[in-house]
Scaffold this motif. Structure first.
Motif, PDB file in Angstrom:
ATOM      1  N   LEU A   1       3.363   5.959  -2.613  1.00 24.80           N
ATOM      2  CA  LEU A   1       4.686   6.986  -2.849  1.00 24.80           C
ATOM      3  C   LEU A   1       4.666   7.085  -4.214  1.00 24.80           C
ATOM      4  O   LEU A   1       5.102   8.048  -4.724  1.00 24.80           O
ATOM      5  CB  LEU A   1       5.722   6.275  -2.262  1.00 24.80           C
ATOM      6  N   THR A   2       4.496   6.037  -5.035  1.00 28.07           N
ATOM      7  CA  THR A   2       4.582   5.903  -6.437  1.00 28.07           C
ATOM      8  C   THR A   2       3.706   7.092  -7.177  1.00 28.07           C
ATOM      9  O   THR A   2       4.342   7.744  -8.047  1.00 28.07           O
ATOM     10  CB  THR A   2       4.304   4.502  -7.077  1.00 28.07           C
ATOM     11  N   LYS A   3       2.461   6.885  -6.491  1.00 27.60           N
ATOM     12  CA  LYS A   3       1.418   7.761  -7.111  1.00 27.60           C
ATOM     13  C   LYS A   3       1.808   9.362  -6.973  1.00 27.60           C
ATOM     14  O   LYS A   3       1.741  10.201  -7.669  1.00 27.60           O
ATOM     15  CB  LYS A   3       0.341   7.451  -6.513  1.00 27.60           C
ATOM     16  N   MET A   4       2.526   9.495  -5.481  1.00 22.35           N
ATOM     17  CA  MET A   4       2.466  10.836  -5.188  1.00 22.35           C
ATOM     18  C   MET A   4       4.050  11.303  -6.124  1.00 22.35           C
ATOM     19  O   MET A   4       3.893  12.526  -6.130  1.00 22.35           O
ATOM     20  CB  MET A   4       2.927  10.980  -3.533  1.00 22.35           C
ATOM     21  N   ILE A   5       4.785  10.502  -6.372  1.00 23.51           N
ATOM     22  CA  ILE A   5       5.945  10.972  -6.959  1.00 23.51           C
ATOM     23  C   ILE A   5       5.397  11.278  -8.403  1.00 23.51           C
ATOM     24  O   ILE A   5       5.829  12.283  -9.060  1.00 23.51           O
ATOM     25  CB  ILE A   5       7.186   9.935  -7.020  1.00 23.51           C
TER      26      ILE A   5
ATOM     27  N   LYS B   1       0.523  -1.264   0.031  1.00 22.23           N
ATOM     28  CA  LYS B   1       0.014   0.167   0.078  1.00 22.23           C
ATOM     29  C   LYS B   1       1.017   1.242  -0.118  1.00 22.23           C
ATOM     30  O   LYS B   1       0.648   2.302  -0.646  1.00 22.23           O
ATOM     31  CB  LYS B   1      -0.884   0.050   1.247  1.00 22.23           C
ATOM     32  N   LEU B   2       2.138   1.153   0.732  1.00 25.73           N
ATOM     33  CA  LEU B   2       2.689   2.516   0.968  1.00 25.73           C
ATOM     34  C   LEU B   2       3.407   2.802  -0.465  1.00 25.73           C
ATOM     35  O   LEU B   2       3.875   3.631  -0.786  1.00 25.73           O
ATOM     36  CB  LEU B   2       3.675   2.486   2.181  1.00 25.73           C
TER      37      LEU B   2
ATOM     38  N   ALA C   1       2.079   0.718  11.764  1.00 23.91           N
ATOM     39  CA  ALA C   1       2.143  -0.418  10.714  1.00 23.91           C
ATOM     40  C   ALA C   1       0.929  -1.292  10.310  1.00 23.91           C
ATOM     41  O   ALA C   1       0.936  -1.975   9.332  1.00 23.91           O
ATOM     42  CB  ALA C   1       3.254  -1.602  11.244  1.00 23.91           C
ATOM     43  N   ASP C   2      -0.006  -0.979  11.067  1.00 19.72           N
ATOM     44  CA  ASP C   2      -1.335  -1.862  10.955  1.00 19.72           C
ATOM     45  C   ASP C   2      -2.270  -1.230   9.873  1.00 19.72           C
ATOM     46  O   ASP C   2      -3.378  -1.870   9.858  1.00 19.72           O
ATOM     47  CB  ASP C   2      -1.800  -2.205  12.162  1.00 19.72           C
ATOM     48  N   LEU C   3      -1.973  -0.048   9.237  1.00 20.76           N
ATOM     49  CA  LEU C   3      -2.745   0.707   8.258  1.00 20.76           C
ATOM     50  C   LEU C   3      -3.924   0.987   8.940  1.00 20.76           C
ATOM     51  O   LEU C   3      -5.299   1.190   8.064  1.00 20.76           O
ATOM     52  CB  LEU C   3      -3.287  -0.436   7.125  1.00 20.76           C
ATOM     53  N   GLN C   4      -4.112   1.201   9.908  1.00 19.86           N
ATOM     54  CA  GLN C   4      -5.329   1.834  10.798  1.00 19.86           C
ATOM     55  C   GLN C   4      -5.466   3.283  10.318  1.00 19.86           C
ATOM     56  O   GLN C   4      -6.487   3.827  10.277  1.00 19.86           O
ATOM     57  CB  GLN C   4      -5.109   1.927  12.121  1.00 19.86           C
ATOM     58  N   ASP C   5      -4.328   3.953  10.115  1.00 17.11           N
ATOM     59  CA  ASP C   5      -4.153   5.116   9.564  1.00 17.11           C
ATOM     60  C   ASP C   5      -4.533   5.408   8.247  1.00 17.11           C
ATOM     61  O   ASP C   5      -3.796   4.662   7.463  1.00 17.11           O
ATOM     62  CB  ASP C   5      -2.836   6.027   9.891  1.00 17.11           C
ATOM     63  N   ASP C   6      -5.265   6.046   7.738  1.00 21.29           N
ATOM     64  CA  ASP C   6      -5.902   6.285   6.537  1.00 21.29           C
ATOM     65  C   ASP C   6      -4.716   7.010   5.598  1.00 21.29           C
ATOM     66  O   ASP C   6      -4.405   8.057   5.571  1.00 21.29           O
ATOM     67  CB  ASP C   6      -6.836   7.255   6.352  1.00 21.29           C
ATOM     68  N   ILE C   7      -4.027   6.072   4.927  1.00 24.27           N
ATOM     69  CA  ILE C   7      -2.743   6.370   3.669  1.00 24.27           C
ATOM     70  C   ILE C   7      -3.214   7.702   2.890  1.00 24.27           C
ATOM     71  O   ILE C   7      -2.321   8.516   2.744  1.00 24.27           O
ATOM     72  CB  ILE C   7      -2.193   5.167   2.874  1.00 24.27           C
ATOM     73  N   ASP C   8      -4.536   7.675   2.545  1.00 29.64           N
ATOM     74  CA  ASP C   8      -4.739   8.720   1.620  1.00 29.64           C
ATOM     75  C   ASP C   8      -4.854  10.135   2.333  1.00 29.64           C
ATOM     76  O   ASP C   8      -4.980  11.147   1.437  1.00 29.64           O
ATOM     77  CB  ASP C   8      -6.157   8.563   0.682  1.00 29.64           C
TER      78      ASP C   8
ATOM     79  N   THR D   1       0.854  24.939  13.017  1.00 24.61           N
ATOM     80  CA  THR D   1       0.368  23.548  12.961  1.00 24.61           C
ATOM     81  C   THR D   1      -1.150  23.690  12.373  1.00 24.61           C
ATOM     82  O   THR D   1      -1.551  24.353  12.196  1.00 24.61           O
ATOM     83  CB  THR D   1       0.332  22.955  14.422  1.00 24.61           C
ATOM     84  N   SER D   2      -1.349  22.421  11.983  1.00 25.84           N
ATOM     85  CA  SER D   2      -2.646  22.270  11.447  1.00 25.84           C
ATOM     86  C   SER D   2      -3.320  20.936  11.575  1.00 25.84           C
ATOM     87  O   SER D   2      -2.617  20.025  12.242  1.00 25.84           O
ATOM     88  CB  SER D   2      -2.747  22.431  10.032  1.00 25.84           C
ATOM     89  N   LYS D   3      -4.605  20.567  11.559  1.00 22.98           N
ATOM     90  CA  LYS D   3      -5.046  19.052  11.506  1.00 22.98           C
ATOM     91  C   LYS D   3      -5.798  18.842  10.402  1.00 22.98           C
ATOM     92  O   LYS D   3      -6.481  19.376   9.819  1.00 22.98           O
ATOM     93  CB  LYS D   3      -6.094  19.360  12.922  1.00 22.98           C
ATOM     94  N   VAL D   4      -5.667  17.441  10.465  1.00 20.58           N
ATOM     95  CA  VAL D   4      -6.411  16.814   9.040  1.00 20.58           C
ATOM     96  C   VAL D   4      -7.249  15.697   9.584  1.00 20.58           C
ATOM     97  O   VAL D   4      -6.514  14.763  10.341  1.00 20.58           O
ATOM     98  CB  VAL D   4      -5.243  16.231   8.187  1.00 20.58           C
ATOM     99  N   GLU D   5      -8.555  15.698   9.248  1.00 23.15           N
ATOM    100  CA  GLU D   5      -9.446  14.385   9.811  1.00 23.15           C
ATOM    101  C   GLU D   5      -9.391  13.421   8.992  1.00 23.15           C
ATOM    102  O   GLU D   5      -9.105  13.308   7.662  1.00 23.15           O
ATOM    103  CB  GLU D   5     -10.878  15.151   9.992  1.00 23.15           C
ATOM    104  N   TYR D   6      -9.225  12.087   9.727  1.00 24.36           N
ATOM    105  CA  TYR D   6      -9.332  10.787   8.956  1.00 24.36           C
ATOM    106  C   TYR D   6      -9.937   9.918   9.440  1.00 24.36           C
ATOM    107  O   TYR D   6     -10.281  10.193  10.622  1.00 24.36           O
ATOM    108  CB  TYR D   6      -7.820  10.482   8.463  1.00 24.36           C
ATOM    109  N   VAL D   7     -10.457   8.973   8.614  1.00 27.35           N
ATOM    110  CA  VAL D   7     -11.149   7.904   9.587  1.00 27.35           C
ATOM    111  C   VAL D   7     -10.321   6.733   9.812  1.00 27.35           C
ATOM    112  O   VAL D   7      -9.639   6.281   8.936  1.00 27.35           O
ATOM    113  CB  VAL D   7     -12.512   7.263   8.570  1.00 27.35           C
ATOM    114  N   ARG D   8     -10.162   6.381  10.982  1.00 27.90           N
ATOM    115  CA  ARG D   8      -9.375   5.314  11.565  1.00 27.90           C
ATOM    116  C   ARG D   8      -9.989   3.932  11.312  1.00 27.90           C
ATOM    117  O   ARG D   8     -11.142   3.685  11.739  1.00 27.90           O
ATOM    118  CB  ARG D   8      -8.888   5.632  12.866  1.00 27.90           C
TER     119      ARG D   8
END
Ligand code: UDP
Ligand code: MG
Length: 328
Positions: A29-33, A24-25, A103-110, A197-204
């Motif tokens: 990263l490929t897409k972001m590059i 997934k990572l 490591a467990d992909l709980q954090d939304d990579i997008d 600083t700033s905050k970004v919301e995501y669904v865990r």
């Protein structure tokens, strides 16, 4: 302006999920590059926190096969916070911005795209904040809420519903390096750095595979670490309670003496006395315990032991398998 991103991922016994995380990572990263959001030198940096399973073997293998994977191997298990710090301090030497995640992909990579948008707007620290805790158990949801409330009441500035999914610039990481405490609670330290600083919301999400490496005992320790490392208020509460009780007891004593002189009736009152002795005995032990906790912290801090010891670092820039023993 193109910037190098390192994604730092602490791993403790994560063999079950590592393959999926790497896949997934790598895609991300490929897409972001490709989208020219980040520099092509961007990497994933796994930190092996003394895993007892195949985690490090897998990281070594991916390092050879996958152009994005780098790794740091700690000399033993030091816990999530120390492992994360080891990764951040290693990554900042190579990166312009670092995002830390589990490591467990709980954090939304997008959510990373939005992190970088905020960075581009001039933020040095961007906190990933969970938009809801629906997926959590009733117990975890409520204990977490109680913890945040208590931390803020005690005067420590923690960002509500933020775990360790965040972006930090090189500048912020250089400042973080100056916080030398051994009792590490990054969620409390990082807001102290300041900057924009700033905050970004995501669904865990739920853990992609494997089991939580944070059992209840570790969670309690972590919460205590947070409270005791960031606030001396508990000690102050004890002092004022002690003062209040002493004052009341003194008034009561005078009252007893006067009533004794005037009424001449000494009450036996044995039960009350024993009850009060037990009550205050327990209370005193509790107070001594809390003070002891702080002394324990001071003891640990004065020893100034290293917070982590790096055994090996696997990089890309033609200096692979650079075995060093850097101590921080
Ligand atoms: N972790 C670590 N060292 C430890 C315990 C956990 O590096 O001693 C890592 C773990 O591999 C994961 C992250 O910390 O990447 C968060 O742990 P976990 O997902 O198990 O915690 P939870 O999400 O259940 O609170
Ligand atoms: Mg997790």
């Amino acid at each position: 302006m193109s910037k190098i991103l390192y994604v730092v991922v602490p791993c403790y016994n994560e063999e079950e999920v590592l393959e999926l995380t790497t896949q997934k990572l790598t895609e991300k990263l490929t897409k972001m590059i490709d989208d020219k959001i980040i520099d092509e030198e961007s990497k994933i940096m796994y930190v092996n926190d003394g895993s007892k399973d195949k985690t490090w073997e897998m990281i070594t293998k991916y390092n050879k096969e996958n152009e994005f994977v780098t790794g740091v191997c700690l000399s033993r298990n030091r816990g999530h916070q120390n492992a994360l710090l080891a990764g951040l301090m290693t990554a900042k030497e190579h990166a312009d911005i670092v995002i830390s995640m589990d490591a467990d992909l709980q954090d939304d990579i997008d959510a990373m795209d939005r992190f970088i948008e905020e960075y581009d707007k001039g933020c040095d620290i961007v906190y990933g904040v969970r938009s809801s805790r629906e997926k959590d158990t009733f117990f975890k949801k409520n204990t977490a809420l109680a913890f945040y409330k208590m931390m803020n009441m005690l005067g420590a500035e923690v960002v509500y519903n933020h775990a360790d999914y965040r972006l930090m610039s090189k500048r912020a990481l250089n400042e973080l390096e100056n916080y030398k405490e051994v009792n590490l609670f990054l969620r409390g330290i990082i807001p102290l750095i300041g900057f924009k600083t700033s905050k970004v919301e995501y669904v865990r999400a739920e853990r992609a595979a494997g089991e939580s490496k944070y059992p209840l005992k570790k969670m309690i320790n972590f919460a205590l670490e947070g409270i005791l490392s960031f606030s001396v208020k508990p000690i102050r509460i004890i002092t004022s309670t002690g003062f209040g009780i002493s004052a009341l007891s003194f008034i009561y004593l005078i009252y007893v003496i006067i009533s004794h002189i005037i009424a001449q009736n000494a009450q036996p009152g044995w039960t009350t006395i024993i009850a009060l002795i037990c009550l205050f005995g327990g209370f005193q032990i509790l107070c001594i315990g809390i003070i002891g906790e702080y002394i324990g912290k001071i003891y640990n801090e004065t020893k100034q032991r290293p917070r982590f010891i790096i055994d090996k670092v696997l990089l890309k820039e033609n200096e692979n398998e650079k075995a060093n023993n850097s101590v921080l």
